[in-house]
Motif scaffolding. Structure first.
Motif: not given
Ligand SMILES: *Cc1c(COP(=O)(O)O)cnc(C)c1O
Length: 452
Positions: A1-28
């Motif tokens: 995954m490129s830097d750009l992608s992984s930046q969006w992923l990190q920022r989303s994981r910390s600021a967006v509470w995603h629906p229908c999921t246990q957020m901790k699962r997104h560690e993996q």
């Protein structure tokens, strides 16, 4: 995954509470940042493309970046984006309501912005209608086993997916549940219609006992989606309409997922030749462009509210009720259905995708291969415990976005799916199943478990 992608992923994981999921699962499990879409394709920030085989959670009808829908919204932006609908009106909401009347036979349209709100509106209207008619005891609702009608408190109370509802049980109204007509329950020699009749007998028993307290029964016509695309015979709906008439119970058709051509007809109820008392629509209504939902009713319901007394009126509202941009998108979607002969073309496409998928019928370990309109599903026997995640990831690697429900794999693609996309979905599915079975062969051989 490129830097750009992984930046969006990190920022989303910390600021967006995603629906229908246990957020901790997104560690993996990675969250996939999407940069753009076009047709059936979604594209990430690294230029990797995925076929959107679930229509972005069942909302997209004609693909992403659709010229006609986009232009209709742009055009609407130049005149009116939104206006309060209490005491005011505008062209798109009037035209859309008239069009929906013409298509459904139900002449009064009440709007909200999402599916769960439509469910709430139908439940409240049904109860209030009986109350206005001097029958306030009719306040309970019946839903089907494995039903799904949304996540708000009223909608969850008629939802039977324990993963979503069990936690909130103390908050939810206690309602009544009847057997699902799920065709998979057919015993040897039984047809789907036999299963439907058995399930109907259950409804009749309940109505005999409880009708004095029942306002409405709510169903997902023909396909119970969230439970895993359980499909059933239209006869169930035909008989249910008769029972509802006989026992004075409203019939609420939740076509939020199955409306707008998903099951082969514009509305699923058409296949049973019935008209519900309440028709709930959302998801595909704007082609997946803007949030909009709608509850349609006929004169009988509407007239029960029409009175000099304010309290007999339906005093429900949402801020964005009848949003002009969303209504304009919906009008364009209905125009596309007419201009482009969508239902007939979908029937051809469904046949074509069935051809690609014939291998499913002869593959050991695959059961209950089913299809209705533009929905396909099958169950995987002896699936490993992490099947849905493993399948999801392996399909992503092959450029396909899927989201199995437990051990059920399904496709609910945009109607613009072409032969090459069908081939890619079918071939990738075959490969991934073989791969996952090999893995389970390896892990089970020590225990000598029989294999699918
Ligand atoms: C998705 C869905 C809902 C809820 O709609 P939301 O827009 O997610 O609130 C209700 N009923 C059915 C059948 C659905 O598939």
């Amino acid at each position: 995954m490129s830097d750009l992608s992984s930046q969006w992923l990190q920022r989303s994981r910390s600021a967006v509470w995603h629906p229908c999921t246990q957020m901790k699962r997104h560690e993996q499990l990675p969250i996939i940042p999407i940069a753009c879409g076009d047709g059936v394709w979604l594209e990430d920030f690294d230029g990797k493309r995925y076929i959107d085989s679930i229509s972005s959670w069942w909302v997209n009808l004609f693909g992403h970046n659709h010229a006609r829908i986009k232009n209709a919204i742009k055009d609407q932006l130049d005149s009116l984006e939104h206006v309060i609908l209490a005491g005011f009106t505008h062209r798109p909401v009037v035209e859309l309501s008239e069009k929906l009347h013409e298509l459904s036979g139900l002449g009064h349209a009440f709007y909200a912005s999402d599916g769960a709100s439509a469910t709430e509106i139908a439940l409240k209207m049904s109860f209030h209608c009986w109350r206005n008619c001097g029958q306030p005891d009719k306040h309970r609702f019946v839903s089907l086993q494995h039903s799904y009608h949304g996540e708000t408190a009223g909608a969850l109370a008629v939802t039977d997916v324990p993963l979503f509802s069990a936690t909130y049980a103390p908050l939810l109204q206690s309602n009544l549940r009847v057997t699902s007509p799920d065709a998979r329950l057919a015993a040897a020699g039984e047809t789907a219609a036999d299963v439907a009749l058995r399930a109907i007998a259950d409804v009749e028993q309940l109505f005999q006992r409880e009708a004095a307290n029942i306002a409405a029964i709510i169903v997902e016509p023909l396909v119970q989606g969230a439970a895993g695309m359980l499909m059933y015979d239209p006869l169930y709906l035909t008989r249910l309409r008769q029972l509802c008439d006989r026992y004075h119970v409203h019939l609420i058709a939740d076509e939020i997922a199955v409306g707008f051509g998903r099951t082969g007809t514009l509305f699923a109820c058409e296949q049973a030749g019935i008209r519900p008392d309440f028709l709930c629509l959302s998801k595909g209504i704007t082609g997946g462009y803007l949030p909009l939902s709608c509850v349609l009713t006929g004169d009988d319901i509407y007239n029960a509210f029409y009175d000099d007394d304010v309290g007999r009126g339906f005093l429900h509202s949402h801020s964005y009720t009848g949003n002009a941009l969303a209504c304009r998108a919906a009008l364009e979607v209905l125009a596309i259905f007419e201009d482009e002969n969508v239902l007939a073309r979908n029937a051809e496409k469904a046949g074509q995708f069935n051809q690609h998928l014939t291998w499913l019928h002869t593959t050991p370990g695959i059961r209950h291969v089913r299809q209705r309109g533009m929905i396909w599903a099958f169950d995987v026997d002896n699936a490993r415990s992490d099947f849905s995640q493993a399948f999801f990831r392996a399909m992503l690697d092959r450029g396909c976005l899927t989201r199995p429900i437990g051990n059920t794999v399904y496709f609910m693609p945009p109607y613009v799916l072409e032969d090459s996309h069908m081939r890619q979905l079918s071939d990738s599915t075959q490969e991934v199943l073989a791969l996952l079975w090999q893995d389970s062969v390896a892990s089970r051989s020590q225990q000598d478990t029989p294999l699918p």
